[in-house]
Design a protein around this motif. Sequence first.
Motif, PDB file in Angstrom:
ATOM      1  N   ARG A  19       0.824  -1.192   0.000  1.00 26.39           N
ATOM      2  CA  ARG A  19       0.000   0.000   0.000  1.00 26.39           C
ATOM      3  C   ARG A  19       0.863   1.249   0.000  1.00 26.39           C
ATOM      4  O   ARG A  19       1.988   1.220   0.472  1.00 26.39           O
ATOM      5  N   PRO A  20       0.333   2.359  -0.539  1.00 28.84           N
ATOM      6  CA  PRO A  20       1.090   3.602  -0.449  1.00 28.84           C
ATOM      7  C   PRO A  20       1.394   3.919   1.006  1.00 28.84           C
ATOM      8  O   PRO A  20       0.600   3.648   1.898  1.00 28.84           O
ATOM      9  N   ARG A  21       2.518   4.525   1.234  1.00 27.95           N
ATOM     10  CA  ARG A  21       2.943   4.799   2.609  1.00 27.95           C
ATOM     11  C   ARG A  21       1.905   5.613   3.363  1.00 27.95           C
ATOM     12  O   ARG A  21       1.649   5.379   4.536  1.00 27.95           O
ATOM     13  N   SER A  22       1.292   6.586   2.727  1.00 30.97           N
ATOM     14  CA  SER A  22       0.342   7.442   3.418  1.00 30.97           C
ATOM     15  C   SER A  22      -0.829   6.643   3.976  1.00 30.97           C
ATOM     16  O   SER A  22      -1.319   6.927   5.059  1.00 30.97           O
ATOM     17  N   VAL A  23      -1.308   5.641   3.231  1.00 36.13           N
ATOM     18  CA  VAL A  23      -2.419   4.814   3.698  1.00 36.13           C
ATOM     19  C   VAL A  23      -1.986   3.985   4.907  1.00 36.13           C
ATOM     20  O   VAL A  23      -2.697   3.899   5.911  1.00 36.13           O
ATOM     21  N   ALA A  24      -0.809   3.372   4.809  1.00 41.56           N
ATOM     22  CA  ALA A  24      -0.329   2.542   5.904  1.00 41.56           C
ATOM     23  C   ALA A  24      -0.107   3.374   7.164  1.00 41.56           C
ATOM     24  O   ALA A  24      -0.449   2.944   8.281  1.00 41.56           O
ATOM     25  N   VAL A  25       0.443   4.571   7.001  1.00 43.07           N
ATOM     26  CA  VAL A  25       0.686   5.445   8.150  1.00 43.07           C
ATOM     27  C   VAL A  25      -0.624   5.905   8.758  1.00 43.07           C
ATOM     28  O   VAL A  25      -0.796   5.928   9.985  1.00 43.07           O
ATOM     29  N   HIS A  26      -1.575   6.271   7.918  1.00 45.49           N
ATOM     30  CA  HIS A  26      -2.895   6.701   8.387  1.00 45.49           C
ATOM     31  C   HIS A  26      -3.541   5.602   9.219  1.00 45.49           C
ATOM     32  O   HIS A  26      -4.053   5.856  10.327  1.00 45.49           O
ATOM     33  N   GLU A  27      -3.519   4.376   8.714  1.00 41.37           N
ATOM     34  CA  GLU A  27      -4.141   3.270   9.437  1.00 41.37           C
ATOM     35  C   GLU A  27      -3.415   2.985  10.746  1.00 41.37           C
ATOM     36  O   GLU A  27      -4.044   2.640  11.755  1.00 41.37           O
ATOM     37  N   ALA A  28      -2.098   3.141  10.756  1.00 43.75           N
ATOM     38  CA  ALA A  28      -1.340   2.906  11.984  1.00 43.75           C
ATOM     39  C   ALA A  28      -1.755   3.898  13.071  1.00 43.75           C
ATOM     40  O   ALA A  28      -1.895   3.531  14.248  1.00 43.75           O
ATOM     41  N   VAL A  29      -1.976   5.148  12.681  1.00 42.11           N
ATOM     42  CA  VAL A  29      -2.384   6.162  13.651  1.00 42.11           C
ATOM     43  C   VAL A  29      -3.793   5.876  14.170  1.00 42.11           C
ATOM     44  O   VAL A  29      -4.062   5.963  15.377  1.00 42.11           O
ATOM     45  N   ILE A  30      -4.709   5.526  13.262  1.00 41.43           N
ATOM     46  CA  ILE A  30      -6.087   5.226  13.666  1.00 41.43           C
ATOM     47  C   ILE A  30      -6.126   4.039  14.621  1.00 41.43           C
ATOM     48  O   ILE A  30      -6.791   4.073  15.672  1.00 41.43           O
ATOM     49  N   GLU A  31      -5.412   2.982  14.280  1.00 45.26           N
ATOM     50  CA  GLU A  31      -5.408   1.778  15.126  1.00 45.26           C
ATOM     51  C   GLU A  31      -4.776   2.060  16.486  1.00 45.26           C
ATOM     52  O   GLU A  31      -5.264   1.576  17.516  1.00 45.26           O
ATOM     53  N   ALA A  32      -3.720   2.842  16.503  1.00 45.35           N
ATOM     54  CA  ALA A  32      -3.079   3.187  17.773  1.00 45.35           C
ATOM     55  C   ALA A  32      -4.022   4.011  18.639  1.00 45.35           C
ATOM     56  O   ALA A  32      -4.094   3.821  19.863  1.00 45.35           O
ATOM     57  N   THR A  33      -4.753   4.928  18.031  1.00 53.13           N
ATOM     58  CA  THR A  33      -5.692   5.770  18.776  1.00 53.13           C
ATOM     59  C   THR A  33      -6.782   4.931  19.431  1.00 53.13           C
ATOM     60  O   THR A  33      -7.080   5.089  20.624  1.00 53.13           O
ATOM     61  N   ILE A  34      -7.369   4.021  18.669  1.00 49.93           N
ATOM     62  CA  ILE A  34      -8.433   3.171  19.213  1.00 49.93           C
ATOM     63  C   ILE A  34      -7.899   2.286  20.336  1.00 49.93           C
ATOM     64  O   ILE A  34      -8.524   2.147  21.398  1.00 49.93           O
ATOM     65  N   ALA A  35      -6.720   1.709  20.130  1.00 53.04           N
ATOM     66  CA  ALA A  35      -6.134   0.834  21.149  1.00 53.04           C
ATOM     67  C   ALA A  35      -5.875   1.594  22.438  1.00 53.04           C
ATOM     68  O   ALA A  35      -6.196   1.111  23.536  1.00 53.04           O
ATOM     69  N   LEU A  36      -5.304   2.791  22.350  1.00 52.87           N
ATOM     70  CA  LEU A  36      -4.996   3.569  23.546  1.00 52.87           C
ATOM     71  C   LEU A  36      -6.254   4.037  24.263  1.00 52.87           C
ATOM     72  O   LEU A  36      -6.303   4.074  25.503  1.00 52.87           O
ATOM     73  N   LEU A  37      -7.281   4.404  23.503  1.00 52.99           N
ATOM     74  CA  LEU A  37      -8.542   4.815  24.123  1.00 52.99           C
ATOM     75  C   LEU A  37      -9.131   3.684  24.958  1.00 52.99           C
ATOM     76  O   LEU A  37      -9.652   3.900  26.059  1.00 52.99           O
ATOM     77  N   ARG A  38      -9.036   2.472  24.426  1.00 52.50           N
ATOM     78  CA  ARG A  38      -9.661   1.329  25.095  1.00 52.50           C
ATOM     79  C   ARG A  38      -8.820   0.763  26.239  1.00 52.50           C
ATOM     80  O   ARG A  38      -9.339   0.036  27.079  1.00 52.50           O
ATOM     81  N   GLU A  39      -7.550   1.096  26.260  1.00 52.53           N
ATOM     82  CA  GLU A  39      -6.689   0.532  27.294  1.00 52.53           C
ATOM     83  C   GLU A  39      -6.857   1.201  28.648  1.00 52.53           C
ATOM     84  O   GLU A  39      -6.394   0.687  29.661  1.00 52.53           O
ATOM     85  N   GLY A  40      -7.525   2.332  28.662  1.00 52.00           N
ATOM     86  CA  GLY A  40      -7.772   2.968  29.950  1.00 52.00           C
ATOM     87  C   GLY A  40      -7.666   4.466  29.910  1.00 52.00           C
ATOM     88  O   GLY A  40      -6.849   5.030  29.186  1.00 52.00           O
ATOM     89  N   GLY A  41      -8.527   5.110  30.696  1.00 54.97           N
ATOM     90  CA  GLY A  41      -8.477   6.565  30.797  1.00 54.97           C
ATOM     91  C   GLY A  41      -9.373   7.300  29.836  1.00 54.97           C
ATOM     92  O   GLY A  41      -9.688   8.468  30.052  1.00 54.97           O
TER      93      GLY A  41
END
Length: 243
Positions: free
Chosen positions: A51-73
């Motif tokens: 995939r183009p780098r921008s798509v992969a980077v975008h998805e990495a940020v989205i997934e990290a955001t969701i994971a951190l939100l759910r991990e607490g706080g």
Amino acid sequence: MALVGVGGDLVNPAPGVLAGGPRLIGREGKRWIIVVRVAPSDVDRPKPRGRPRSVAVHEAVIEATIALLREGGGYPALSIEGVAARSGVTKRTIYRWWPSKGALVTEAYGALVRRDHPDPQTGSVAEDLRTVVRRLFRAVSRPEVAAVMRSMMVEAQSDPAFAAEFARFIAERRAVLAEVFRRGVERGELRPELDLETAVDEIFGPYWYRLLARHAELTESFADSLVDHVLRGLHPRPTPDRR
């Protein structure tokens, strides 16, 4: 790419598109020597892998955001620094795409909801509503998801900037439900004069009240009961017998 031809016949021809007229460069005996410049066709260009780098980077940020939100706080504990560390994407890149933490969080959860809660379109307003409301309630049956939704609602009451982002997130979900009701009206299953905004409120009102007050669970049986209760008041009224 330059192709040399003698007497009009190209040497080493390759697929491509002419990128300009032929250019005369000299003679060989009685024959003219010409050069035709050819632009490589799409089939000549190497295809990028993955995939183009921008798509992969975008998805990495989205997934990290969701994971951190759910991990607490929830929302208050989330930071752009934390998202950058989890995703491996620089803060500068994150801020280039999302102007604020609120914009990032609502886009992340919006993408998640669109993926997990598509418009069912079963052909029946009752089945569509049951599907939508069951999914809605099932999502917040997970404590970490319920905590995130509560934290976002609370934050929206005190942070005007986030309130605007959250309002857009809510409006998107309301639009899906409004479309379910609209189709019901179009098929004659619901009253033609139905107020769509009020109908949507009849579903989301109990959802948010139970989620925030925590006086009762948002169960599947309650989802079905709520849909039945709402639809009883929205079906077409019988035509009076004037005989």
